[in-house]
Scaffold this motif. Structure first.
Motif, short mmCIF file in Angstrom:
data_model
loop_
_atom_site.label_atom_id
_atom_site.label_comp_id
_atom_site.label_asym_id
_atom_site.label_seq_id
_atom_site.Cartn_x
_atom_site.Cartn_y
_atom_site.Cartn_z
N VAL A 102 0.78 -1.22 0.02
CA VAL A 102 0.01 0.03 -0.04
C VAL A 102 0.88 1.28 0.05
O VAL A 102 1.93 1.20 0.66
CB VAL A 102 -0.88 0.01 1.19
N GLY A 103 0.56 2.29 -0.90
CA GLY A 103 1.23 3.31 -0.80
C GLY A 103 0.59 4.86 -0.47
O GLY A 103 -0.50 4.69 -0.42
N SER A 104 1.36 5.86 -0.33
CA SER A 104 0.57 6.93 -0.11
C SER A 104 -0.18 7.78 -0.94
O SER A 104 -1.01 8.52 -0.61
CB SER A 104 1.89 8.09 0.38
N PHE A 105 -0.05 7.37 -2.17
CA PHE A 105 -1.24 7.78 -3.23
C PHE A 105 -2.52 7.04 -3.10
O PHE A 105 -2.89 6.90 -4.35
CB PHE A 105 -0.41 8.15 -4.23
N VAL A 106 -2.67 6.31 -2.13
CA VAL A 106 -3.63 5.18 -2.10
C VAL A 106 -3.32 4.27 -3.31
O VAL A 106 -4.09 3.49 -4.08
CB VAL A 106 -4.89 5.72 -2.63
N ASP A 107 -2.03 3.84 -3.44
CA ASP A 107 -1.51 2.85 -4.58
C ASP A 107 -1.73 1.47 -3.76
O ASP A 107 -1.41 1.37 -2.68
CB ASP A 107 0.07 2.94 -4.81
N ILE A 108 -2.21 0.46 -4.49
CA ILE A 108 -2.35 -0.78 -4.03
C ILE A 108 -1.61 -1.68 -5.10
O ILE A 108 -2.11 -1.60 -6.37
CB ILE A 108 -3.86 -1.02 -3.81
N ASP A 109 -0.69 -2.56 -4.66
CA ASP A 109 -0.07 -3.69 -5.28
C ASP A 109 -0.56 -4.98 -4.57
O ASP A 109 -0.39 -5.05 -3.54
CB ASP A 109 1.41 -3.42 -5.44
N ALA A 110 -1.12 -6.02 -5.41
CA ALA A 110 -1.39 -7.28 -4.95
C ALA A 110 -1.09 -8.39 -5.83
O ALA A 110 -1.47 -7.95 -7.03
CB ALA A 110 -2.75 -7.23 -4.36
N ASP A 111 -0.70 -9.53 -5.38
CA ASP A 111 -0.41 -10.57 -6.38
C ASP A 111 -0.74 -11.73 -5.66
O ASP A 111 -0.43 -11.83 -4.37
CB ASP A 111 1.13 -10.55 -6.63
N LEU A 112 -0.98 -12.85 -6.19
CA LEU A 112 -1.41 -14.29 -5.77
C LEU A 112 -1.11 -15.21 -6.75
O LEU A 112 -1.67 -15.13 -7.92
CB LEU A 112 -2.77 -14.37 -5.17
N GLY A 113 -0.30 -16.15 -6.36
CA GLY A 113 -0.08 -17.10 -7.73
C GLY A 113 0.26 -18.56 -6.93
O GLY A 113 0.59 -18.78 -5.58
N LEU A 114 -0.12 -19.60 -7.68
CA LEU A 114 -0.07 -20.98 -7.10
C LEU A 114 0.38 -21.88 -8.36
O LEU A 114 -0.23 -21.70 -9.29
CB LEU A 114 -1.50 -21.35 -6.57
N SER A 115 1.22 -22.81 -8.02
CA SER A 115 1.82 -23.85 -8.98
C SER A 115 1.24 -24.96 -8.45
O SER A 115 1.44 -25.63 -7.47
CB SER A 115 3.23 -23.95 -8.67
N LEU A 116 0.09 -25.63 -9.33
CA LEU A 116 -0.70 -26.55 -9.08
C LEU A 116 0.06 -27.90 -9.30
O LEU A 116 -0.21 -28.83 -8.83
CB LEU A 116 -1.86 -26.42 -10.01
N ILE A 117 0.88 -27.63 -10.43
CA ILE A 117 1.60 -28.96 -10.91
C ILE A 117 2.96 -28.63 -11.13
O ILE A 117 3.10 -27.60 -11.98
CB ILE A 117 1.27 -29.65 -12.10
#
Length: 594
Positions: A109-124
């Motif tokens: 989260v940043g001061s300019f209401v910046d939002i960075d989000a990541d989600l990942g999953l290696s299934l195989i």
């Protein structure tokens, strides 16, 4: 096969031409660093063809040990600040201490209401198969201040993506599928003059228009297969599809509300690329590459006449080549011939040459030359400049020659460098001009950009260097000087046909320093981004001196935290005229592996 060999050799006699230096080409897709306020790497369709044996061999660079887990080709995130130190989702499982974790999560989260989000999953994740899923979000919602009058305006950027990547290795071939969906929203927040001749829309209403979000929906699909290079005859096939839609506010219609949303062009891009090659005696190989690209549009009926250059078009190209290899050298002789459908020119020819000489194992001297018709679809323009007017399609550029001469070496154990010079000749290169500078009657009541075209010749001198010391200190340097020569275009009425290299820096450089305070789990990164010699039609732009610093703390194999400061010099500058960048801001985040 003998008939094909005769035809191929007839094509290549007298022509010397290369495939591009892969690392260098990805860094300079548009012969410059990214020009977006959101500095993001350009979208690259997967190229996994067996003809890569002709590409420039790589000299091993100093690098940290990485885990085996890899993610999709599409997992390149969007950065909201100019930065060389881009943490890609594919690196999240390797950015911390190497482990066998199968998933990652990242939130900042940043001061300019910046939002960075990541989600990942290696299934195989086996030796023969992999299946990965991931999601990404980038957003910013802060005020920026115009350089023209010090007024403030809200700048909004929202990008969210979902992706899937599957790879399978069989006994004789490889197969892969990559898919990605992206939703993007942004506003035309650029400065517009309070008194002008292009619109009768009141200033107060134009402020409303600036606050309205423009919406893009993007679907990318890439699938292909290739042989494993173990037979005399090898092949590859790659199919890609992109669907790009636009929804915009601010069109001026006679009896419509000015800020009513309207549907833009719907773009469908089909690409197919193939290659087949056969081994001959004495380390020789003959091959034929071919590709086809078709771009089709669906336009809204109500305002169809407002769109410019929106005709369906395509490119079909064949690339016969001949490869020879020696103990210390290899060369490729070829020709690329293209047929252009519904474009300015009907045919285009370009050389395809590569010559590599290795006097020692860790020294490589290379000569490259190539050419191609460059894709300037709406899908690609979104990555280059999303503020292009949706009523204008940027025409493809025909690069007849792009040649490079250089040397790469890792003579010293911890030091790697690449020094090169290059020359390019492009017919129909595009340069952007603000709509209210170019148009006497603007179709949109906000600051957008329209393309101008000219023949451009570019000479560059550049270097890339890396130094690494025991995983404690790392230095990366990239620098490039470019001299542009743009021919006057007498058929272009704008500015009497006189066009300059607008938004093309004469010098650009990135420096990334990192220091690890071992044995403490603390790492410090300093990033410096420089661009000089920038100019627009409206005015010369300020040089960019962007300094960022990031401090990270690794708690254990699963968690790390970081704090990042952007634009530490508090510099006010524009990447596009009338579109200012963020001033000083900070961001704090956490990385998790599970």
């Amino acid at each position: 096969m003998k008939y094909i060999e005769i035809i191929t050799l007839a094509f290549v006699l007298g022509f010397l031409a290369p495939k591009s230096l892969v690392a260098q080409e990805s860094a300079r897709k548009d012969s410059s660093l990214s020009r977006e306020l959101i500095l993001e790497k350009e979208y690259n369709l997967s190229v996994r063809d067996v003809s890569k044996i002709s590409y420039l061999p790589e000299i091993k660079e100093p690098e940290a040990t990485k885990a085996n887990v890899e993610f999709s080709n599409f997992t390149i995130p969007y950065e909201l600040q100019p930065s060389l130190n881009i943490l890609q989702p594919a690196d999240y499982l390797t950015a911390l201490v190497s482990s066998k974790k199968r998933g990652y999560a990242h939130l900042a989260v940043g001061s300019f209401v910046d939002i960075d989000a990541d989600l990942g999953l290696s299934l195989i994740n086996t030796s023969s198969s992999s299946l990965n899923m991931w999601g990404m979000h980038r957003s910013s919602n802060g005020n920026v201040k115009y350089l023209q009058d010090d007024e403030k305006q809200k700048m909004r950027q929202y990008v969210s993506s979902l992706g899937l990547a599957f790879n399978k290795e069989l006994s004789l071939l490889r197969f892969f599928v990559d898919a990605k969906y992206t939703f993007a929203a942004f506003n035309y927040y650029g400065f517009t003059p309070s008194v002008n001749s292009f619109t009768s829309i009141p200033l107060s209403d134009r402020s409303i228009l600036k606050g309205k979000n423009q919406i893009n929906n993007i679907f990318d699909l890439d699938l292909g297969l290739s042989s494993k290079g173990i037979n005399d005859i090898n092949y590859s096939a790659d199919f890609t599809y992109a669907y790009f839609t636009q929804k915009h506010s601010g069109i001026k219609e006679q009896e419509a509300i000015a800020w009513k949303y309207f549907e833009g062009a719907k773009e469908n891009i089909l690409k197919f690329k193939g290659d087949i090659n056969k081994a001959l005696a004495n380390e020789k190989r003959i091959g034929l590459g071919f590709d086809f690209r078709n771009t089709a549009y669906s336009l809204p009926t109500a305002i169809k006449d407002s769109f410019n250059s929106y005709e369906n078009y395509g490119v079909f190209a064949v690339n016969p080549y001949f490869i020879m290899e020696g103990d210390q050298w290899d060369t490729r002789l070829g020709l690329r011939a293209s047929i252009l459908i519904n474009q300015v020119d009907k045919v285009s020819f370009a050389p395809d040459l590569a010559f590599n000489f290795r006097p020692k194992e860790n020294i490589l001297m290379y000569l490259l030359a190539q050419g191609e018709v460059k894709d300037n679809s709406n899908r690609r323009m979104y990555d280059e400049n999303r503020y292009v007017s949706p009523l204008y399609r940027v025409l493809d550029a025909d690069t007849r020659l792009e040649a490079s001469l250089g040397i790469k070496s890792s003579v010293l154990k911890r030091f790697w460098f690449d020094v090169y010079t290059s020359y390019s000749y492009t017919k129909g290169e595009h340069f952007f001009v603000s709509s209210y500078s170019k148009s006497s009657d603007l179709d949109l009541n906000v600051a957008v950009f329209e393309p101008c075209y000219a023949t451009a010749k570019t000479w560059t001198l550049g270097t890339n260097m890396k130094y690494s010391l025991n995983k404690i200190f790392d230095l990366e340097l990239r620098a490039k000087y470019a001299k542009w020569t743009v021919d006057a275009n007498e058929t272009n009425s704008f500015n009497n046909g006189i066009i300059e290299a607008w938004y093309k820096p004469s010098f650009e450089s990135d420096i990334n320093l990192s220091y690890s305070f071992l044995p403490a789990p603390i790492k410090l990164n300093l990033i410096y981004h420089l661009e000089t010699g920038l100019k627009a039609f409206e005015a010369s732009l300020k040089d960019i001196h962007q300094v960022n610093m990031q401090a990270s703390y690794t708690l254990n194999d699963n968690f790390s935290f970081y704090l990042k400061g952007n634009n530490l010099l508090f510099q006010r500058y524009e990447l596009w005229y009338a579109y200012p960048a963020h001033n000083f801001n900070v961001m704090a985040g956490i990385n998790i592996k599970f």
